[in-house]
Scaffold this motif. Structure first.
Motif, short mmCIF file in Angstrom:
data_model
loop_
_atom_site.label_atom_id
_atom_site.label_comp_id
_atom_site.label_asym_id
_atom_site.label_seq_id
_atom_site.Cartn_x
_atom_site.Cartn_y
_atom_site.Cartn_z
N GLN A 145 0.84 -1.24 0.01
CA GLN A 145 -0.04 -0.06 -0.11
C GLN A 145 0.68 1.35 -0.06
OE1 GLN A 145 -3.36 -0.32 2.70
NE2 GLN A 145 -2.14 -2.08 3.26
N ASN A 146 2.08 1.10 -0.03
CA ASN A 146 3.14 2.06 0.26
C ASN A 146 3.54 2.52 -1.08
OD1 ASN A 146 6.27 3.04 0.56
ND2 ASN A 146 5.07 3.75 2.29
N GLN A 147 3.87 4.06 -1.18
CA GLN A 147 3.98 4.51 -2.52
C GLN A 147 5.36 4.25 -3.21
OE1 GLN A 147 4.83 8.89 -2.10
NE2 GLN A 147 5.21 9.19 -4.11
N PHE A 148 6.34 3.74 -2.23
CA PHE A 148 7.64 3.17 -2.74
C PHE A 148 7.45 1.52 -2.42
CE2 PHE A 148 8.40 7.68 -2.00
CZ PHE A 148 8.57 7.88 -2.99
N GLY A 149 7.14 1.33 -1.29
CA GLY A 149 7.07 -0.24 -1.03
C GLY A 149 6.49 -1.05 -1.91
N ASN A 150 5.48 -0.45 -2.59
CA ASN A 150 4.81 -1.54 -3.73
C ASN A 150 5.62 -2.07 -4.79
OD1 ASN A 150 3.78 -0.22 -6.33
ND2 ASN A 150 3.87 1.43 -4.72
N TYR A 151 6.59 -1.22 -4.93
CA TYR A 151 7.66 -1.74 -5.97
C TYR A 151 8.38 -2.86 -5.27
CZ TYR A 151 6.77 2.42 -8.63
OH TYR A 151 5.88 3.60 -9.30
N ILE A 152 8.79 -2.90 -4.25
CA ILE A 152 9.64 -4.04 -3.46
C ILE A 152 8.66 -5.17 -3.78
CG2 ILE A 152 10.43 -4.72 -1.55
CD1 ILE A 152 11.07 -1.88 -0.66
N ILE A 153 7.24 -5.14 -3.21
CA ILE A 153 6.39 -6.50 -3.42
C ILE A 153 6.42 -6.76 -4.82
CG2 ILE A 153 4.23 -7.29 -3.00
CD1 ILE A 153 5.88 -6.76 -0.45
N GLN A 154 6.26 -5.69 -5.80
CA GLN A 154 5.93 -6.35 -7.24
C GLN A 154 7.23 -7.16 -7.52
OE1 GLN A 154 4.62 -3.46 -10.15
NE2 GLN A 154 4.04 -2.16 -8.31
N ASN A 155 8.54 -6.74 -7.34
CA ASN A 155 9.64 -7.64 -7.54
C ASN A 155 9.79 -8.66 -6.73
OD1 ASN A 155 11.05 -5.87 -9.58
ND2 ASN A 155 11.28 -4.24 -8.16
N SER A 188 -3.19 -1.73 -6.01
CA SER A 188 -3.49 -2.09 -7.07
C SER A 188 -2.75 -2.62 -8.09
CB SER A 188 -4.73 -1.31 -7.77
OG SER A 188 -4.13 -0.21 -8.29
N ASN A 189 -1.60 -1.96 -8.28
CA ASN A 189 -0.34 -2.35 -9.29
C ASN A 189 0.04 -3.78 -8.72
OD1 ASN A 189 -0.66 -0.06 -10.64
ND2 ASN A 189 0.44 1.22 -9.09
N VAL A 190 0.24 -3.87 -7.35
CA VAL A 190 0.65 -5.33 -6.61
C VAL A 190 -0.31 -6.47 -7.36
CG1 VAL A 190 1.27 -6.30 -4.74
CG2 VAL A 190 1.87 -3.87 -5.00
N ILE A 191 -1.56 -6.00 -7.07
CA ILE A 191 -2.48 -7.09 -7.49
C ILE A 191 -2.39 -7.57 -8.96
CG2 ILE A 191 -4.96 -7.77 -7.57
CD1 ILE A 191 -3.82 -7.62 -4.64
N GLU A 192 -2.14 -6.51 -9.83
CA GLU A 192 -1.86 -6.69 -11.13
C GLU A 192 -0.84 -7.63 -11.41
OE1 GLU A 192 -1.20 -4.02 -15.12
OE2 GLU A 192 -2.15 -3.13 -13.54
N LYS A 193 0.14 -7.24 -10.86
CA LYS A 193 1.68 -8.20 -10.92
C LYS A 193 1.31 -9.33 -10.53
CE LYS A 193 4.72 -6.30 -12.23
NZ LYS A 193 5.35 -6.00 -13.38
N CYS A 194 0.58 -9.62 -9.34
CA CYS A 194 0.25 -11.04 -8.98
C CYS A 194 -0.50 -11.70 -9.96
CB CYS A 194 -0.72 -11.04 -7.71
SG CYS A 194 -0.02 -10.44 -6.14
N ILE A 195 -1.53 -11.24 -10.71
CA ILE A 195 -2.06 -11.81 -11.93
C ILE A 195 -1.22 -12.08 -12.91
CG2 ILE A 195 -3.72 -11.43 -13.55
CD1 ILE A 195 -5.39 -9.77 -11.49
N GLU A 196 -0.28 -11.23 -13.32
CA GLU A 196 0.49 -11.59 -14.17
C GLU A 196 1.92 -12.48 -13.91
OE1 GLU A 196 2.61 -7.62 -14.98
OE2 GLU A 196 0.81 -6.78 -15.74
N ASN A 197 2.21 -12.69 -12.69
CA ASN A 197 3.44 -13.48 -12.28
C ASN A 197 3.17 -14.96 -11.61
OD1 ASN A 197 5.70 -12.16 -13.25
ND2 ASN A 197 4.38 -10.48 -12.73
N PHE A 198 1.91 -14.89 -10.81
CA PHE A 198 1.69 -16.01 -10.29
C PHE A 198 1.36 -17.44 -11.41
CE2 PHE A 198 -0.57 -14.28 -6.15
CZ PHE A 198 0.86 -13.79 -6.01
#
Length: 79
Positions: free
Chosen positions: A9-19, A50-60
Motif C-alpha cells: 500500500q506504500n508509494q515506494f514499498g509497492n515496487y518492492i513487493i512487485q519485484n 492495485s498495481n501489486v495485485i495486477e503483478k500477482c495476476i501477471e506472475n503467479f
C-alpha cells in the motif's frame, strides 16, 4: 513477507513487493497471497496496491492465480 501488506500500500514499498512477486518462487507467492486475502477488495482499489495485485495476476503460477481469482470472486459484490 511480514510487512508485505503495508509495503503493498506504500508509494515506494509497492515496487518492492512487485519485484518479490516477479522473482519469487511459488511458495513465497502463495504466502504473500495468504497475507493479502483478508484485505483483497481494499487492495484492488487502492492506487499503489492495485498495481501489486495486477503483478500477482501477471506472475503467479496457474494454481496461485486461480486461488487469487477465487478470492476475488468471493469479495466481489454484484449490484
Amino acid at each position: 513477507i511480514k510487512d508485505c501488506l503495508f509495503l503493498a500500500q506504500n508509494q515506494f514499498g509497492n515496487y518492492i513487493i512487485q519485484n518479490v512477486i516477479k522473482m519469487g518462487d511459488v511458495e513465497q507467492n502463495q504466502r504473500i497471497l495468504k497475507a493479502f486475502i483478508p484485505h483483497l477488495a481494499m487492495l484492488c482499489v487502492q492506487k499503489f496496491s492495485s498495481n501489486v495485485i495486477e503483478k500477482c495476476i501477471e506472475n503467479f503460477d496457474d494454481l496461485t492465480r486461480n486461488m487469487l481469482y477465487e478470492q476475488l470472486e468471493k469479495h466481489t459484490v454484484m449490484k
